[in-house]
Design an enzyme around this catalytic site. Structure first.
Site, PDB file in Angstrom:
ATOM      1  N   LYS A  21      -8.201  -3.097 -15.181  1.00  9.65           N
ATOM      2  CA  LYS A  21      -8.650  -2.369 -16.362  1.00  9.65           C
ATOM      3  C   LYS A  21      -8.962  -0.928 -15.973  1.00  9.65           C
ATOM      4  O   LYS A  21      -9.299  -0.712 -14.809  1.00  9.65           O
ATOM      5  CB  LYS A  21      -9.882  -3.018 -16.995  1.00  9.65           C
ATOM      6  CG  LYS A  21     -10.957  -3.531 -16.054  1.00  9.65           C
ATOM      7  CD  LYS A  21     -11.660  -2.605 -15.104  1.00  9.65           C
ATOM      8  CE  LYS A  21     -12.391  -1.398 -15.612  1.00  9.65           C
ATOM      9  NZ  LYS A  21     -13.094  -0.652 -14.520  1.00  9.65           N
TER      10      LYS A  21
ATOM     11  N   SER B 282       0.866  -1.179   0.000  1.00 10.53           N
ATOM     12  CA  SER B 282       0.000   0.000   0.000  1.00 10.53           C
ATOM     13  C   SER B 282       0.906   1.233   0.000  1.00 10.53           C
ATOM     14  O   SER B 282       2.118   1.122   0.172  1.00 10.53           O
ATOM     15  CB  SER B 282      -0.862  -0.053   1.266  1.00 10.53           C
ATOM     16  OG  SER B 282      -1.527   1.166   1.484  1.00 10.53           O
ATOM     17  N   ARG B 283       0.289   2.418  -0.146  1.00 12.76           N
ATOM     18  CA  ARG B 283       1.094   3.635  -0.025  1.00 12.76           C
ATOM     19  C   ARG B 283       1.474   3.892   1.427  1.00 12.76           C
ATOM     20  O   ARG B 283       2.365   4.685   1.696  1.00 12.76           O
ATOM     21  CB  ARG B 283       0.322   4.833  -0.597  1.00 12.76           C
ATOM     22  CG  ARG B 283       0.122   4.784  -2.107  1.00 12.76           C
ATOM     23  CD  ARG B 283      -0.909   5.794  -2.539  1.00 12.76           C
ATOM     24  NE  ARG B 283      -2.167   5.540  -1.829  1.00 12.76           N
ATOM     25  CZ  ARG B 283      -3.180   6.379  -1.737  1.00 12.76           C
ATOM     26  NH1 ARG B 283      -3.083   7.564  -2.326  1.00 12.76           N
ATOM     27  NH2 ARG B 283      -4.269   6.056  -1.075  1.00 12.76           N
TER      28      ARG B 283
ATOM     29  N   ASP C 182     -13.406   3.929 -17.131  1.00 21.07           N
ATOM     30  CA  ASP C 182     -13.835   3.030 -16.065  1.00 21.07           C
ATOM     31  C   ASP C 182     -14.918   2.060 -16.524  1.00 21.07           C
ATOM     32  O   ASP C 182     -14.862   0.871 -16.226  1.00 21.07           O
ATOM     33  CB  ASP C 182     -14.335   3.838 -14.862  1.00 21.07           C
ATOM     34  CG  ASP C 182     -14.318   2.986 -13.612  1.00 21.07           C
ATOM     35  OD1 ASP C 182     -15.359   2.395 -13.276  1.00 21.07           O
ATOM     36  OD2 ASP C 182     -13.254   2.858 -12.990  1.00 21.07           O
TER      37      ASP C 182
HETATM   38  N1  LIG Z   1     -12.609  -5.419 -12.527  1.00 20.85           N
HETATM   39  C1  LIG Z   1     -13.584  -4.755 -11.933  1.00 20.85           C
HETATM   40  O1  LIG Z   1     -14.724  -5.178 -11.876  1.00 20.85           O
HETATM   41  C2  LIG Z   1     -13.279  -3.449 -11.328  1.00 20.85           C
HETATM   42  C3  LIG Z   1     -14.203  -2.870 -10.442  1.00 20.85           C
HETATM   43  C4  LIG Z   1     -13.869  -1.683  -9.831  1.00 20.85           C
HETATM   44  C5  LIG Z   1     -12.672  -1.078 -10.125  1.00 20.85           C
HETATM   45  N2  LIG Z   1     -11.809  -1.642 -11.013  1.00 20.85           N
HETATM   46  C6  LIG Z   1     -10.534  -0.999 -11.328  1.00 20.85           C
HETATM   47  O2  LIG Z   1      -9.693  -1.104 -10.206  1.00 20.85           O
HETATM   48  C7  LIG Z   1      -8.979   0.103 -10.007  1.00 20.85           C
HETATM   49  C8  LIG Z   1      -9.220   0.576  -8.597  1.00 20.85           C
HETATM   50  O3  LIG Z   1     -10.590   0.816  -8.408  1.00 20.85           O
HETATM   51  P1  LIG Z   1     -11.260   0.801  -6.949  1.00 20.85           P
HETATM   52  O4  LIG Z   1     -12.711   0.948  -7.171  1.00 20.85           O
HETATM   53  O5  LIG Z   1     -10.759  -0.325  -6.136  1.00 20.85           O
HETATM   54  O6  LIG Z   1     -10.671   2.170  -6.375  1.00 20.85           O
HETATM   55  P2  LIG Z   1     -10.525   2.603  -4.859  1.00 20.85           P
HETATM   56  O7  LIG Z   1     -11.523   1.910  -4.012  1.00 20.85           O
HETATM   57  O8  LIG Z   1     -10.436   4.080  -4.852  1.00 20.85           O
HETATM   58  O9  LIG Z   1      -9.106   2.010  -4.440  1.00 20.85           O
HETATM   59  C9  LIG Z   1      -7.919   2.321  -5.093  1.00 20.85           C
HETATM   60  C10 LIG Z   1      -6.751   2.082  -4.142  1.00 20.85           C
HETATM   61  O10 LIG Z   1      -5.575   2.530  -4.795  1.00 20.85           O
HETATM   62  C11 LIG Z   1      -4.764   3.241  -3.871  1.00 20.85           C
HETATM   63  N3  LIG Z   1      -4.745   4.644  -4.269  1.00 20.85           N
HETATM   64  C12 LIG Z   1      -5.646   5.604  -4.025  1.00 20.85           C
HETATM   65  N4  LIG Z   1      -5.290   6.772  -4.580  1.00 20.85           N
HETATM   66  C13 LIG Z   1      -4.150   6.535  -5.181  1.00 20.85           C
HETATM   67  C14 LIG Z   1      -3.296   7.348  -5.934  1.00 20.85           C
HETATM   68  N5  LIG Z   1      -3.550   8.645  -6.140  1.00 20.85           N
HETATM   69  N6  LIG Z   1      -2.195   6.790  -6.443  1.00 20.85           N
HETATM   70  C15 LIG Z   1      -1.934   5.489  -6.223  1.00 20.85           C
HETATM   71  N7  LIG Z   1      -2.717   4.654  -5.502  1.00 20.85           N
HETATM   72  C16 LIG Z   1      -3.811   5.192  -4.993  1.00 20.85           C
HETATM   73  C17 LIG Z   1      -5.394   3.116  -2.524  1.00 20.85           C
HETATM   74  O11 LIG Z   1      -4.787   2.011  -1.876  1.00 20.85           O
HETATM   75  P3  LIG Z   1      -3.620   2.276  -0.795  1.00 20.85           P
HETATM   76  O12 LIG Z   1      -4.166   3.295   0.153  1.00 20.85           O
HETATM   77  O13 LIG Z   1      -3.414   0.948  -0.219  1.00 20.85           O
HETATM   78  O14 LIG Z   1      -2.418   2.777  -1.520  1.00 20.85           O
HETATM   79  C18 LIG Z   1      -6.840   2.858  -2.836  1.00 20.85           C
HETATM   80  O15 LIG Z   1      -7.473   2.132  -1.829  1.00 20.85           O
HETATM   81  C19 LIG Z   1      -9.453   1.078 -11.095  1.00 20.85           C
HETATM   82  O16 LIG Z   1      -8.498   1.160 -12.114  1.00 20.85           O
HETATM   83  C20 LIG Z   1     -10.739   0.468 -11.622  1.00 20.85           C
HETATM   84  O17 LIG Z   1     -10.922   0.651 -13.010  1.00 20.85           O
HETATM   85  C21 LIG Z   1     -12.089  -2.821 -11.582  1.00 20.85           C
END
Ligand SMILES: NC(=O)c1ccc[n+]([C@@H]2O[C@H](COP(=O)([O-])OP(=O)(O)OC[C@H]3O[C@@H](n4cnc5c(N)ncnc54)[C@H](OP(=O)(O)O)[C@@H]3O)[C@@H](O)[C@H]2O)c1
Length: 333
Positions: A100, A39-40, A181
């Site tokens: 993705k 994680s960060r 997204d």
């Molecule tokens: N396959 C699917 O069905 C699906 C569904 C939803 C999302 N996604 C994809 O998964 C990715 C994440 O989506 P999510 O909904 O999980 O997002 P999210 O809940 O916001 O989580 C993203 C995580 O990335 C880290 N993060 C946050 N801001 C950041 C930044 N500025 N730079 C680097 N890391 C950061 C954080 O983890 P830490 O605090 O641990 O660093 C955060 O918990 C997206 O690219 C999205 O397209 C895929």
């Protein structure tokens, strides 16, 4: 990598919503082991490790990538960070499954693929839809000619939000917007069925933050087919996909990327409902495929090839150029 007989050892990079969903499914797979999370922040990593019983928690991506007992890293950051995270892991010698959209733009995708090729490492876009049973069965039906020559694809993916201006869906710095997204699913679906279009036309309503809120795309194919695709982040839509051919059509959805049945309508016949159940949250199928590839020494999956990701990113770049969405630091799209 651990030997064929042993479990594949996963590291999870980022601790947000999809990291939790994916890890839940990963933990159900008998030949997978989640050995580390990065994680960060140390606190973020530790909280995720405690929640899922993961033995090692790292407060930086580099420490995760340098863990000699991690075989493959699953990257689950916001889109803007996919490239940096995946690149760091590949440079540390790790195989990568990256969420993705694969990256923000084609240039980043090409760089990652070159790196994976050069280092002989496995790299796959986590486009789980392409590994799910419904999608695979639909492609078999279409490729067997069961609905004749394909003439059109319709697909929509809208979610109602609302998202705060600082949410990753709206923030240009995080690669916000409906297209990358949500639109990546209809675009990938149309690409899987029809291939690369000869013409692309698109339009979007924009948010005050300057990303696309509701987007429509028409893809034209000189061989005589069309795709009509929409995505949006402020409305409710069926999230269906429909493939129509000269002798019938096949429907997936709601949630066309993960339905548990598909409907096959052939002219003059009763509709067939074909059960194609998914496991867990539907995300284990991509992990199973990644592990199959690792065990067979493949660097790319035949279900989500590098060329697939390159072509989908090419289409996303083309649409973004038309609707006027670019992200900080991009010279051009
Ligand atoms: N396959 C699917 O069905 C699906 C569904 C939803 C999302 N996604 C994809 O998964 C990715 C994440 O989506 P999510 O909904 O999980 O997002 P999210 O809940 O916001 O989580 C993203 C995580 O990335 C880290 N993060 C946050 N801001 C950041 C930044 N500025 N730079 C680097 N890391 C950061 C954080 O983890 P830490 O605090 O641990 O660093 C955060 O918990 C997206 O690219 C999205 O397209 C895929």
């Amino acid at each position: 990598m651990s030997s064929m007989a042993e479990k594949i050892r996963w590291g999870v990079l980022a601790t947000g919503g999809i990291a939790a969903t994916f890890t839940t499914d990963l933990l159900t797979l008998p030949d997978a082991e989640v050995v580390a999370v990065g994680s960060r922040t140390p606190a973020g990593a530790q909280a995720f490790a405690d929640r899922f019983g993961i033995p090692r928690a790292y407060g930086s991506w580099q420490e995760l990538a340098d863990d000699p007992e991690v075989d493959i890293v699953y990257v689950a950051t916001p889109h803007n960070a996919h490239f940096a995270a995946a690149e760091l892991c590949l440079r540390a010698g790790k195989h990568v499954l990256c969420e993705k959209p694969f990256t923000i733009n084609l240039a980043e995708t090409l760089t990652l693929i070159d790196l994976a090729r050069e280092r002989e490492l496995f790299l796959m876009e986590a486009m789980w839809m392409r590994t799910n049973p419904a999608m695979r069965r639909m492609l078999e039906i279409v490729n067997e000619g069961q609905i004749g020559e394909i003439k059109s694809v319709h697909a929509d993916f809208h979610i109602p939000g609302p998202f705060a201006p600082e949410h990753r869906m709206r923030d240009p710095k995080l690669g916000g917007g409906a297209l990358l997204d949500l639109g990546v699913y209809p675009v990938t679906f149309a690409h899987a069925v029809l291939g690369m279009p000869d013409a692309v036309t698109s339009w979007a309503a924009m948010t005050p933050e300057g990303v696309d809120e509701t987007t429509g795309m028409v893809f034209g194919y000189d061989y005589g087919a069309v795709a009509a695709l929409t995505c949006g982040m402020t409305s409710v839509s069926p999230v269906n996909a429909l493939v129509s051919g000269t002798t019938g059509h096949v429907e997936l959805g709601p949630l066309f990327f993960r339905p548990d049945a598909i409907r096959l309508h052939r002219a003059g016949e009763q509709t067939q409902v074909i059960d194609v159940p998914y496991a867990g949250n539907g995300m284990g199928h991509e992990a199973v495929e990644a592990m199959r590839c690792l065990r067979e020494g493949l660097t790319e999956s035949p279900l989500v090839t590098w060329q697939d990701s390159i072509e989908v990113m090419t289409l996303l770049d083309r649409v973004r150029a038309q609707i006027g969405v670019s992200y900080p630091g991009e010279e051009h799209v």
